[in-house]
Design an enzyme around this catalytic site. Structure first.
Site, short mmCIF file in Angstrom:
data_model
loop_
_atom_site.label_atom_id
_atom_site.label_comp_id
_atom_site.label_asym_id
_atom_site.label_seq_id
_atom_site.Cartn_x
_atom_site.Cartn_y
_atom_site.Cartn_z
N LYS A 189 0.85 -1.18 0.00
CA LYS A 189 0.00 0.00 0.00
C LYS A 189 0.89 1.23 0.00
CE LYS A 189 -4.26 1.68 0.39
NZ LYS A 189 -3.92 3.01 -0.13
N CYS A 245 -1.79 10.21 -6.89
CA CYS A 245 -3.04 9.91 -6.19
C CYS A 245 -4.05 11.03 -6.42
CB CYS A 245 -2.82 9.71 -4.70
SG CYS A 245 -4.35 9.29 -3.85
#
Length: 307
Positions: free
Chosen positions: A44, A126
């Site tokens: 992650k 992101c």
């Protein structure tokens, strides 16, 4: 027949792996990936401190596509470094980012000073952190960050990019990336700020329903980005193709467009790590149908129509 591949002198038994963000937040999930037919895992995306991310519901999806506004939930860089150092393997990917350039440097100093000797994936893309723009859409900021990063990082490092939609942008981004000793480029992250409606209501809670689109809906965009960068980047920079991979045929097309490895996100979320057994077999079957024995036989050999 073999699906083996290589990035920055790191060898992998297959070209298929998870995408950062899917089934990789905890040790238990990462162990599941290692126990599957995936070649390796990427963690992650880690920030300096743990983050809870955006409020739920923040993900909706099926095999046809997904929308998410996760907000970078993760357990912090120290958690992932501790776990990955225990494994003592060099064929793993550690995904990192920061909510500022200073945090990016802080996280990467920790990785540089650690015993981790795998590959670093710097996420510059992101689209789902409230109030924060995507770094990789600010070309001068991206150049500034990479200049500083490569002044102290000497471990294999690549960048995860958002999708680009203009040929001029491919030229401009490639010109920047070619100035640095990148090991790879991961293309693409989700397409930012889509909107799904269920009945008369948005599908997810954060950002009034705006979120990143993934899955089958973005495969054409992902393939275009993979091939555009394959055409433009230095030969020393490998490409990881991400976006719309739910079958061996999808993976085959990413490789045909120039990818050395292929990451799976939405389909992994839906099927779980057992998906890699199916994808490996389907990709092998696809190669056999064309008479290919290894990935190098067709990587980047997309054919064009005559003008």
């Amino acid at each position: 027949m073999t699906l083996t591949t290589q990035i920055a002198n790191h060898h992998f038994k297959s070209c298929l792996m998870n995408a950062a963000g899917v089934h990789c937040q905890t040790r238990e999930e990462l162990n599941d990936i290692l126990a599957s037919r995936a070649a390796t895992f990427v963690t992650k995306t880690a920030t300096n401190q743990a983050r809870k991310g955006n409020p739920e519901p923040r993900y909706v999806g099926d095999l046809h596509g997904s929308i998410n506004s996760m907000g970078l939930p993760n357990l912090g860089i120290d958690y992932y470094l501790d776990y990955i150092e225990e494994l003592e393997r060099t064929d793993l990917f550690l995904s990192v980012t920061g909510l500022s350039k200073e945090e990016i440097y802080q996280v990467l100093h920790k990785v540089q000073d650690s015993s981790f000797n795998g590959l670093i994936e710097l996420n510059l893309s992101c689209p789902n952190v409230v109030g924060k723009p995507q770094t990789a859409y600010d070309f001068e900021l991206m150049r500034e960050i990479l200049t500083e990063v490569f002044s102290f990082v000497n471990k294999p490092l690549g960048v995860k990019l958002p999708p680009y939609f203009d040929l001029v942008h491919f030229d401009q981004v490639a010109k920047i990336l070619n100035q640095f000793p990148l090991s790879f480029v991961n293309s693409v992250n989700s397409i930012g700020n889509g909107l799904w409606v269920q009945d008369q209501t948005v599908s997810i809670k954060p950002k009034q329903g705006f979120g990143g689109i993934g899955g089958a809906a973005i495969k054409a965009t992902a393939l275009a980005n993979v091939h555009a960068f394959y055409q433009r980047l230095n030969d020393t920079i490998a490409i990881i193709g991400t976006g719309g991979v739910a079958s061996g045929r999808d993976a085959f097309e990413h490789i045909l467009c120039g990818a050395s490895m292929v990451q799976v996100g939405t389909a992994l979320m839906e099927e779980g790590p057992q998906i890699f057994e199916r994808l490996n077999q389907e990709l092998t079957d696809e190669m056999a149908a064309y008479g290919y024995q290894k990935l190098e036989d067709f990587r980047g050999k997309l054919q064009y129509m005559e003008e």
